[in-house]
Design an enzyme around this catalytic site. Structure first.
Site, PDB file in Angstrom:
ATOM      1  N   ARG A 235     -41.492  55.468  -4.304  1.00 22.56           N
ATOM      2  CA  ARG A 235     -42.088  54.141  -4.136  1.00 22.56           C
ATOM      3  C   ARG A 235     -43.219  53.988  -5.146  1.00 22.56           C
ATOM      4  O   ARG A 235     -43.991  54.930  -5.385  1.00 22.56           O
ATOM      5  CB  ARG A 235     -42.657  53.967  -2.720  1.00 22.56           C
ATOM      6  CG  ARG A 235     -41.622  53.781  -1.625  1.00 22.56           C
ATOM      7  CD  ARG A 235     -40.852  52.470  -1.738  1.00 22.56           C
ATOM      8  NE  ARG A 235     -39.873  52.293  -0.675  1.00 22.56           N
ATOM      9  CZ  ARG A 235     -38.585  52.618  -0.755  1.00 22.56           C
ATOM     10  NH1 ARG A 235     -38.104  53.140  -1.871  1.00 22.56           N
ATOM     11  NH2 ARG A 235     -37.766  52.392   0.260  1.00 22.56           N
TER      12      ARG A 235
ATOM     13  N   GLU B   8     -42.756  44.830  -7.332  1.00 20.78           N
ATOM     14  CA  GLU B   8     -41.329  44.683  -7.648  1.00 20.78           C
ATOM     15  C   GLU B   8     -40.886  43.300  -7.216  1.00 20.78           C
ATOM     16  O   GLU B   8     -41.198  42.925  -6.081  1.00 20.78           O
ATOM     17  CB  GLU B   8     -40.505  45.746  -6.918  1.00 20.78           C
ATOM     18  CG  GLU B   8     -40.794  47.147  -7.429  1.00 20.78           C
ATOM     19  CD  GLU B   8     -40.002  48.238  -6.709  1.00 20.78           C
ATOM     20  OE1 GLU B   8     -39.145  47.902  -5.875  1.00 20.78           O
ATOM     21  OE2 GLU B   8     -40.262  49.411  -6.963  1.00 20.78           O
TER      22      GLU B   8
ATOM     23  N   HIS C 213     -35.532  49.575  -9.699  1.00 22.87           N
ATOM     24  CA  HIS C 213     -35.293  50.079  -8.333  1.00 22.87           C
ATOM     25  C   HIS C 213     -33.808  50.014  -7.952  1.00 22.87           C
ATOM     26  O   HIS C 213     -33.424  49.317  -7.011  1.00 22.87           O
ATOM     27  CB  HIS C 213     -36.145  49.308  -7.305  1.00 22.87           C
ATOM     28  CG  HIS C 213     -36.323  50.067  -6.014  1.00 22.87           C
ATOM     29  ND1 HIS C 213     -37.379  49.863  -5.167  1.00 22.87           N
ATOM     30  CD2 HIS C 213     -35.567  51.048  -5.423  1.00 22.87           C
ATOM     31  CE1 HIS C 213     -37.270  50.666  -4.116  1.00 22.87           C
ATOM     32  NE2 HIS C 213     -36.168  51.391  -4.252  1.00 22.87           N
TER      33      HIS C 213
END
Ligand SMILES: O=C(O)[C@H](O)CO
Length: 331
Positions: A249, A278, A297
């Site tokens: 993360r 993000e 991601h």
């Protein structure tokens, strides 16, 4: 029975992918269990969009990093019987809210380990072999031909790799690293793991890992303890030749500190599948760094893995609805 699903797809192409490879199986599973499935195909739904549409559902199929908390559970209402998040990470979930309400909650550990571990290795190699800079050289006409000192990178063979967080993903990374004939695998975390010995990995304090590793790979969950765990002081302990990889993360890293470390040569390069925020704004400084390889991601984003993760999520929902034990409960 009504179940609502929330996709986080932010492009038409991604949406088609979801429809073809992921939703198909889910639709079959839910329809044989006589669920009415409300699929959200909206690109980037806001929190309010979600709240507006989930009233009265029996289950939530959560494919979003939107915070899953009391507000959402209240909006769903008293019929809500089970929730399943299509993620292995749980940092977006208020687990206590579920415990208080005794609502079963499922997640998707394990099924995505291999896909995410592949991305960890991909980023380690891409950053150490200067993939981004190489591409820039070709695009900008800076490729002047053969040169003995041209775009030299660091070797993974005979290197020491430190894995921060040695759960399922970290251990799968270790398995993959064997093929690259690394010299040592170190790991840090709360406690020594029995799998460590089987994998030939050494449990060490974080400081030792930082000092001795040529590659530092983060695969720890985001918690209060790991938030900003990588900061100026942590990067300063790493080798100037070190490659930093984060597939966990973004918030585990103080991103400004990482940018400083990459600019000042405190470390050699970084490969990130996760960042903050993000999606990353297109004018973000991280994008300007030649020694930083970025992916949006997509650690688990293979056709097969996403389909397996979606199916597990759906099966958990059906079991939870039928008051049966979940396959992968959070608590
Ligand atoms: O938590 C997860 O499942 C991963 O980040 C996949 O997106």
């Amino acid at each position: 029975m009504k179940c609502t699903g929330w996709a986080r797809s932010n492009s038409e192409a991604h949406k088609d992918e979801m429809n073809n490879y992921t939703t198909k199986n889910i639709i079959i599973l839910f329809s044989v269990s006589r669920f009415e499935l409300i699929i959200n195909n909206q690109s980037n739904p806001t929190r309010q969009d979600i709240i507006d549409k989930i009233a009265g559902v029996d289950a939530l199929f959560w494919y979003s990093y939107e915070r899953l908390d009391d507000e959402i559970l209240d909006a769903a209402g008293s019929r809500l019987k089970v929730v399943a998040t299509m993620t292995a990470g749980l940092n977006h979930i208020d687990i206590d809210a579920f415990k208080r309400r005794k609502i079963p909650l499922a997640y998707t550990p394990t099924v995505l380990n291999k896909a995410v571990a592949d991305v960890a290795v991909l980023l380690a190699l891409a950053a150490s072999r200067r993939l981004r800079e190489s591409r820039i050289h070709i695009e900008k006409g800076l490729w002047s031909g053969f040169g003995v000192q041209y775009l030299l990178g660091t070797d993974i063979e005979n290197s020491t790799v430190g894995i921060v967080g040695f759960g399922g993903i970290g251990q799968t990374v270790a398995k993959r690293l064997k093929a690259f004939e690394v010299a040592r695998i170190l790991y840090s975390g709360h406690r020594e793991k029995p799998e460590g010995k089987q994998l030939g990995a050494e449990f060490v304090p974080l400081d030792t890992l930082l000092r001795e590793s040529d590659f530092v790979i983060v695969s720890a969950p985001l918690t209060d303890e790991t938030k900003n765990m990588f900061n100026d002081s942590t990067f300063a302990k790493m080798k100037p030749t070190a490659v930093f990889v984060n597939i966990a993360r973004g918030a585990i890293v103080d991103q400004d500190a990482l940018i400083r470390a990459l600019k000042n040569g405190t470390i050699f390069a970084a490969g990130l599948d996760v960042m903050e925020p993000e999606p990353l704004p297109i004018d973000h400084e991280l994008l300007e760094l030649p020694n930083c390889v970025l992916m949006p991601h997509i650690g688990c984003a293979t056709f097969k893995t996403v389909a397996a993760v979606a199916e597990l999520t759906a099966r958990n929902i059906i079991l939870g609805y039928e008051n049966k034990p979940l396959l992968t409960p959070v608590y």
